[in-house]
Design an enzyme around this catalytic site. Structure first.
Site, PDB file in Angstrom:
ATOM      1  CG  ASP A  95     -20.449  26.098   7.235  1.00  0.00           C
ATOM      2  OD1 ASP A  95     -20.639  27.183   6.644  1.00  0.00           O
ATOM      3  OD2 ASP A  95     -21.347  25.491   7.833  1.00  0.00           O
TER       4      ASP A  95
ATOM      5  CG  HIS B 290     -17.006  33.884   0.872  1.00  0.00           C
ATOM      6  ND1 HIS B 290     -17.337  32.736   1.551  1.00  0.00           N
ATOM      7  CD2 HIS B 290     -18.194  34.497   0.587  1.00  0.00           C
ATOM      8  CE1 HIS B 290     -18.659  32.655   1.668  1.00  0.00           C
ATOM      9  NE2 HIS B 290     -19.195  33.717   1.097  1.00  0.00           N
TER      10      HIS B 290
ATOM     11  CG  LEU C  90      -2.481  16.898  -1.681  1.00  0.00           C
ATOM     12  CD1 LEU C  90      -2.915  15.929  -0.594  1.00  0.00           C
ATOM     13  CD2 LEU C  90      -2.410  18.307  -1.107  1.00  0.00           C
TER      14      LEU C  90
HETATM   15  C1  FPP Z   1     -19.328  28.398   3.637  1.00  0.00           C
HETATM   16  O1  FPP Z   1     -19.363  29.483   4.522  1.00  0.00           O
HETATM   17  C2  FPP Z   1     -18.327  28.636   2.623  1.00  0.00           C
HETATM   18  C3  FPP Z   1     -18.577  28.682   1.290  1.00  0.00           C
HETATM   19  C4  FPP Z   1     -19.904  28.497   0.704  1.00  0.00           C
HETATM   20  C5  FPP Z   1     -17.512  28.949   0.339  1.00  0.00           C
HETATM   21  C6  FPP Z   1     -16.232  28.312   0.667  1.00  0.00           C
HETATM   22  C7  FPP Z   1     -15.207  28.878  -0.192  1.00  0.00           C
HETATM   23  C8  FPP Z   1     -13.951  29.163   0.204  1.00  0.00           C
HETATM   24  C9  FPP Z   1     -13.446  28.887   1.561  1.00  0.00           C
HETATM   25  C10 FPP Z   1     -12.975  29.717  -0.742  1.00  0.00           C
HETATM   26  C11 FPP Z   1     -12.960  28.930  -2.007  1.00  0.00           C
HETATM   27  C12 FPP Z   1     -11.721  29.108  -2.690  1.00  0.00           C
HETATM   28  C13 FPP Z   1     -11.349  28.412  -3.767  1.00  0.00           C
HETATM   29  C14 FPP Z   1      -9.974  28.475  -4.196  1.00  0.00           C
HETATM   30  C15 FPP Z   1     -12.270  27.583  -4.546  1.00  0.00           C
HETATM   31  P1  FPP Z   1     -20.708  30.285   4.652  1.00  0.00           P
HETATM   32  O2  FPP Z   1     -20.648  31.435   3.709  1.00  0.00           O
HETATM   33  O3  FPP Z   1     -21.878  29.383   4.470  1.00  0.00           O
HETATM   34  O4  FPP Z   1     -20.615  30.778   6.123  1.00  0.00           O
HETATM   35  P2  FPP Z   1     -21.817  31.010   7.130  1.00  0.00           P
HETATM   36  O5  FPP Z   1     -22.472  29.668   7.336  1.00  0.00           O
HETATM   37  O6  FPP Z   1     -21.138  31.501   8.364  1.00  0.00           O
HETATM   38  O7  FPP Z   1     -22.717  32.025   6.511  1.00  0.00           O
END
Ligand code: FPP
Length: 254
Positions: free
Chosen positions: A34, A51, A145
């Site tokens: 997050d 992201h 893994l």
């Molecule tokens: C939450 O941060 C993150 C997500 C909803 C997406 C997580 C995805 C990745 C880290 C990359 C995924 C990659 C692959 C290979 C599947 P947020 O956007 O909610 O952050 P915020 O709370 O600060 O707005």
């Protein structure tokens, strides 16, 4: 095998920062990644830049988890609630598995990592489905893994589906209501063959589960950090494991 053990032992003793024991490394670590949006905002960048950076962290975490002998790494990549985000952001998030796998599949093969998915994969865009299915197929014989991506995953949906499957088994006579126990429920979850997470990590300072593995984390240790996911690195993983190792797990006993 011996070579792997030696490499692992030396990786533990060469840690900078917190030291971790070479026994009692959590066998299954689940991470709620997050803070990508906030990371980008703080830098004056669009959310998708967060992201993109977040995706890069996965490489580091997979390598370190593998090196430490973790058996399963579950990553919450997209929740059933994430569809509510602006279309451009959702479209971008749906491209990330493809990008990640195009770049990292050789590393995953080299490290003997087996990719696995949980979530409603059928409802993903074709290009995302194709990329993740290919990764699952290409790595299916790997024995190292397990990298378990939660993609279009929601725990309440998972539990609902499990209840439906059990109801069907009762309807067709292969199961009776009296036979329902914890194992029956577990076998019908999207994690059927996986052990429950020993350690759950959530980044970005939020202290909640957000519909993630509600059944499976019943006895997990939780570790929360204010670090935003794009800033998370190997040392944070080691720190989380060090805290885990200091806690005594009693599973309701004394
Ligand atoms: C939450 O941060 C993150 C997500 C909803 C997406 C997580 C995805 C990745 C880290 C990359 C995924 C990659 C692959 C290979 C599947 P947020 O956007 O909610 O952050 P915020 O709370 O600060 O707005």
């Amino acid at each position: 095998m011996l070579e792997k053990l030696t490499k692992w032992k030396s990786s533990l003793s060469s840690q900078e920062g917190p030291k971790i024991e070479d026994v009692n490394v959590p066998r299954h670590i689940a991470i709620i990644m997050d803070g990508n949006g906030r990371w980008a905002k703080r830098k004056g960048l669009p959310r998708i830049a967060g992201h993109r950076e977040g995706m890069k962290v996965i490489n580091k975490v997979v390598r370190k988890a593998d090196e430490l002998g973790v058996e399963i790494l579950t990553l919450y990549a997209f929740s059933t609630e994430n569809w509510k985000r602006p279309k451009t952001e959702v479209d971008y998030l749906m491209k990330l598995p493809e990008r990640f796998l195009n770049k990292e599949l050789p590393m995953l093969m080299e490290k003997n990592v087996k990719v696995r998915l949980m979530g409603s994969i059928e409802n993903l865009p074709e290009h995302t489905k194709r990329a993740v299915s290919k990764a699952v197929k290409d790595t299916e014989k790997n024995t190292g893994l397990i990298l378990n991506f939660a993609l279009n995953y929601g725990s309440r949906f998972e539990l609902m589906e499990a209840v439906k499957k059990i109801a069907n088994q009762i309807e067709n006579g292969s199961l009776s209501a009296e036979e329902i126990n914890e194992s029956v429920l577990k076998e019908n979850l999207m994690t059927a063959e996986l052990r429950d997470p020993d350690l759950l990590i959530r980044t970005s300072g939020e202290i909640r589960l957000s519909n993630f593995m509600l059944w499976q984390v019943a006895y997990s240790e939780f570790w929360f950090t204010d670090v935003l996911w794009p800033d998370f690195d190997e040392q944070h993983l080691v720190e989380a494991i060090a805290v885990y190792q200091k806690r005594a797990r009693r599973y309701g006993g004394v």
